[in-house]
Design a protein around this motif. Structure first.
Motif, mmCIF file in Angstrom:
data_model
loop_
_atom_site.group_PDB
_atom_site.id
_atom_site.type_symbol
_atom_site.label_atom_id
_atom_site.label_comp_id
_atom_site.label_asym_id
_atom_site.label_seq_id
_atom_site.Cartn_x
_atom_site.Cartn_y
_atom_site.Cartn_z
ATOM 1 N N SER A 84 0.802 -1.219 0.000
ATOM 2 C CA SER A 84 0.000 0.000 0.000
ATOM 3 C C SER A 84 0.835 1.269 0.000
ATOM 4 O O SER A 84 0.376 2.311 -0.410
ATOM 5 C CB SER A 84 -0.944 0.012 1.207
ATOM 6 N N LEU A 85 2.090 1.176 0.454
ATOM 7 C CA LEU A 85 2.912 2.384 0.541
ATOM 8 C C LEU A 85 3.845 2.495 -0.669
ATOM 9 O O LEU A 85 4.425 1.501 -1.096
ATOM 10 C CB LEU A 85 3.757 2.358 1.814
ATOM 11 N N GLU A 245 -0.862 10.456 9.459
ATOM 12 C CA GLU A 245 -2.038 9.603 9.325
ATOM 13 C C GLU A 245 -3.088 10.280 8.428
ATOM 14 O O GLU A 245 -3.602 9.678 7.471
ATOM 15 C CB GLU A 245 -2.620 9.312 10.712
ATOM 16 N N ALA A 246 -3.350 11.564 8.724
ATOM 17 C CA ALA A 246 -4.354 12.303 7.949
ATOM 18 C C ALA A 246 -3.957 12.380 6.474
ATOM 19 O O ALA A 246 -4.772 12.139 5.571
ATOM 20 C CB ALA A 246 -4.523 13.706 8.531
ATOM 21 N N LEU A 247 -2.662 12.679 6.259
ATOM 22 C CA LEU A 247 -2.169 12.823 4.888
ATOM 23 C C LEU A 247 -2.310 11.523 4.100
ATOM 24 O O LEU A 247 -2.809 11.510 2.969
ATOM 25 C CB LEU A 247 -0.695 13.253 4.926
ATOM 26 N N LEU A 248 -1.886 10.414 4.733
ATOM 27 C CA LEU A 248 -1.933 9.132 4.016
ATOM 28 C C LEU A 248 -3.371 8.679 3.781
ATOM 29 O O LEU A 248 -3.686 8.135 2.718
ATOM 30 C CB LEU A 248 -1.151 8.059 4.784
ATOM 31 N N ILE A 254 -9.131 6.962 1.920
ATOM 32 C CA ILE A 254 -9.815 6.161 2.935
ATOM 33 C C ILE A 254 -10.470 7.132 3.900
ATOM 34 O O ILE A 254 -9.847 8.114 4.335
ATOM 35 C CB ILE A 254 -8.823 5.246 3.685
ATOM 36 N N SER A 255 -11.735 6.886 4.236
ATOM 37 C CA SER A 255 -12.439 7.865 5.057
ATOM 38 C C SER A 255 -12.274 7.598 6.556
ATOM 39 O O SER A 255 -12.183 8.507 7.358
ATOM 40 C CB SER A 255 -13.924 7.876 4.694
ATOM 41 N N SER A 256 -12.212 6.328 6.936
ATOM 42 C CA SER A 256 -12.165 6.033 8.374
ATOM 43 C C SER A 256 -10.807 5.459 8.782
ATOM 44 O O SER A 256 -10.207 4.661 8.057
ATOM 45 C CB SER A 256 -13.271 5.033 8.717
#
Ligand SMILES: Nc1ncnc2c1ncn2[C@@H]1O[C@H](COP(=O)(O)OP(=O)(O)OP(=O)(O)O)[C@@H](O)[C@H]1O
Ligand SMILES: [Mg+2]
Lengths: 407, 236
Positions: A84-85, A245-248, A254-256
């Motif tokens: 994923s990264l 976290e927010a940036l990724l 992804i919303s949650s």
């Protein structure tokens, strides 16, 4: 009864049967020494683990692909192996998050290495130049992977000292030499300084190469194994973690947070987790040793009961010439406390010595804590009083007439 | 001065009661040398335990130097023993791992007599029982029975007691050493004025005393002054 008389009486009592006194004290010595040694081993391994974690750097955040760790949750989706990264994520973090010093994306896997006809299986990590800074890697000889080598996809490697020692021989100058990894030839450009950590995941047993080279020849994909981020100030760790976290989440659409396809761990969490594990280990070792201390205490009680029985007539006589219950109780209580005190002093000395020998000859890391010394000292004194109390009370309560008649 | 007023001692209760002493009364004045005599099981040792403040009587009262001892608690009795009583036992009861001198000094430990005075007091007591100085540093199990008993008497002397109690002090000794020990008692009585109560079941031993109290089955059956001529004869 004067203190000096009490001391003289006890001296006479414990020297009158030296073998028995010695054996009883030995029980306490073994108990105390094992408590000291066990706790020293526990503390030593805790310290060793923490040091090796800290050597990586304490302002470190590590982002790995895969679901967030959740306690008690279902089976975890192969953490670290999920895809994923990407490097773009790493670049975005470097540009979009404040308060961070450097970002180091990595990709790694195990590869077959051949050098000088020697064969080894080792972890190979693709890194950028920032990796050395983020993970506190220092170079012993040569240089670390550079940005130029990274952009050119050069076939160069930097190896850990253990790899060098195993494949080429101890302290051989290997810069400029070739090694084959997965069938391809690489040139060694540097050797890292030993960090001293041992066992699983040691950074002394690693082969580094440019990330771009690794992705092209080994992983064959754009995905990463991890992104390490070094945060400038310790107190900004939480802020940085939240921002990343927010940036990724935004980048991965992804919303949650619960559905995140990555997880972020900070160094403090890891230290806390390992120290809670090693703390439990220390307690367990201490408890096992504590059992032998209790057994030693029972030995004291047994000896004191025998002594009281053997000296029944003497106790009767002492009472007849004017000793009261307190005099008699004091004498026997002091006697057992003296035995455990002696055992305590010898045991602590022996324990510290054994811990030193274990550490000195590198059998295992030990660290004698002042706490364990104080603990075992007070425990040994307490044992003398607790296990001596019943025999002493029994002696004090003997009826003088019956005691004098005792055969 | 010892005053016993209708002292009784009953062991056990209910069906297996033993009346060891039944209404025994007598007075012993300061400086007297008294023998308590009687057959085995008559209650002699029981009486000695009460006189020696090792036990309380079941009923009756016992005054020692004006204090009522029969009502005291265990710890109070130990104070009486420490200050006013000296015991001499049939089995000597010396500490085997201690020297003669240390054995004699033992009561002074509980009396908290200052250290520098103890040795002087003990040496004086050992001289009084005529134990030669070369024995003083021997361990107490390295000397003869007669010597042991004299050490025990010396030990009974060091707290300057109002009453010296001896239960069958010659029971473990042959006649000759026994007589020497009894002579020691008499000398202490004559020369130093110690009050001595000696318990025995033998007439010959009782004859060393000035007065004999005879008990039988817990009753006092006879209280007589020994004739002076008889006393003289034994001395020779
Ligand atoms: N602790 C005790 N419990 C019950 N009975 C006892 C106890 N001590 C003594 N007696 C009984 O009391 C009686 C008197 O005993 P005591 O020991 O005074 O006799 P004694 O005159 O000293 O005899 P001996 O010359 O054999 O020593 C005996 O019948 C004895 O069985
Ligand atoms: Mg008797």
């Amino acid at each position: 009864m004067l203190m000096s008389d009490l001391v003289a009486e006890i001296h006479m009592a414990i020297t009158s049967n030296k073998v028995r006194t010695g054996l009883t004290v030995l029980g306490i010595v073994i108990g105390i020494a094992s408590v000291i040694v066990m706790i020293a081993i526990g503390n030593g391994s805790q310290k060793a683990i923490q040091e090796s974690i800290q050597s990586i750097g304490s302002n470190l955040l590590t982002i790995q692909p895969g679901k967030q760790r959740s306690f008690g949750g279902g089976p975890q989706q192969g953490m670290g192996s999920a895809e994923s990264l990407t490097r773009d994520d790493a670049t975005a973090i470097a540009q979009g998050v404040g308060g961070i010093t450097a970002v180091a994306p990595t990709a790694s896997g195990n590869q077959q290495i051949i050098a000088e006809g020697n064969n080894a299986q080792s972890s190979v990590t693709g890194v950028t130049a920032a990796y050395a800074q983020v993970n506190n890697i220092t170079i012993d000889v040569g240089s670390f992977i550079s940005d130029v080598q990274e952009s050119k996809r050069s076939k160069v490697v930097v190896i850990g000292p253990d790899i060098r020692d195993d494949l080429y021989g101890e302290n051989v100058d290997v810069v400029g030499q070739k090694m084959r990894i997965g069938g391809l030839s690489f040139t060694i450009v540097g050797v890292t300084k030993s960090k001293g950590g041992t066992g699983f995941g040691s950074s002394d047993e690693v082969v580094y190469m440019p990330l771009s080279t690794y992705q092209q020849y080994f992983s064959g994909s754009e995905y990463l194994s991890s992104i390490s981020v070094s945060v400038t100030e310790q107190d900004q760790m939480t802020q940085a973690e939240e921002d990343i976290e927010a940036l990724l989440l935004k980048r991965h659409k992804i919303s949650s947070v619960d559905d995140a396809d990555f997880n972020i761990r900070n160094q403090a969490d890891i230290i806390e987790m390992t120290s809670s594990i090693t703390g439990t280990l220390t307690m367990l070792l201490g408890a096992v040793a504590g059992i032998s201390l209790v057994v030693g205490g029972i030995g004291i009680m047994n000896m004191m009961l025998t002594t009281v029985t053997e000296r029944t007539r003497e106790i009767g006589l002492r009472k007849a010439i004017g000793a009261n219950q307190k005099d008699i109780r004091q004498q026997f209580l002091f006697e057992s406390a003296t035995l455990t005190f002696m055992g305590g002093v010898i045991g602590i000395t022996l324990g510290i010595f054994i811990a030193f020998v274990l550490d000195h000859f590198a059998i295992t890391t030990t660290q004698v804590s002042g706490f364990s010394v104080i603990l075992s000292f007070s425990v040994s004194a307490a044992i003398g009083i607790i296990f001596g109390y019943y025999p002493a009370r029994r002696a004090a309560r003997l009826n003088p007439i019956q005691a004098l008649r005792y055969e | 001065m010892i005053v016993c007023k209708s002292i009784s001692k009953v062991y056990g209760s209910g069906d297996n009661q033993t009346v060891a002493l039944d209404n025994v009364s007598f007075v012993i004045k300061e400086g007297e040398f008294v023998a308590i005599m009687g057959p085995s099981g008559s209650g002699k040792s029981t009486l000695m335990h009460i006189l020696g403040a090792l036990d309380n009587p079941t009923s009756g009262s016992y005054y020692l130097d004006g204090h009522d001892v029969s009502i005291l608690s265990e710890d109070e009795l130990s104070v009486i023993r420490k200050e006013k009583i000296g015991f001499v036992f049939q089995a000597f009861n010396l500490l085997p791992r201690a020297t003669v001198l240390r054995n004699v000094m033992l009561p002074l430990i509980y009396g908290e007599v200052p250290k520098d005075q103890r040795k002087k007091i003990a040496e004086e007591a050992l001289r009084a029982v005529q134990l030669t100085e070369d024995r003083w540093d021997h361990y107490s199990n390295e000397i003869s029975g007669g010597q042991m008993q004299r050490v025990a008497i010396a030990r009974a002397l060091v707290n300057d007691p109002s009453l010296i109690l001896a239960d069958e002090p010659t029971g473990n000794l042959d006649t000759k050493t026994g007589d020497f020990v009894l002579d020691t008692f008499r000398r202490l009585n004559r020369e130093k004025g110690h009050t001595i109560v000696l318990i025995t079941h033998e007439d010959e031993v009782a004859a060393f005393a000035d007065r004999t109290i005879v008990i039988r089955d817990g009753h006092l059956v006879e209280d007589r002054q020994n004739r002076k001529e008889e006393v003289k004869k034994v001395i020779q």
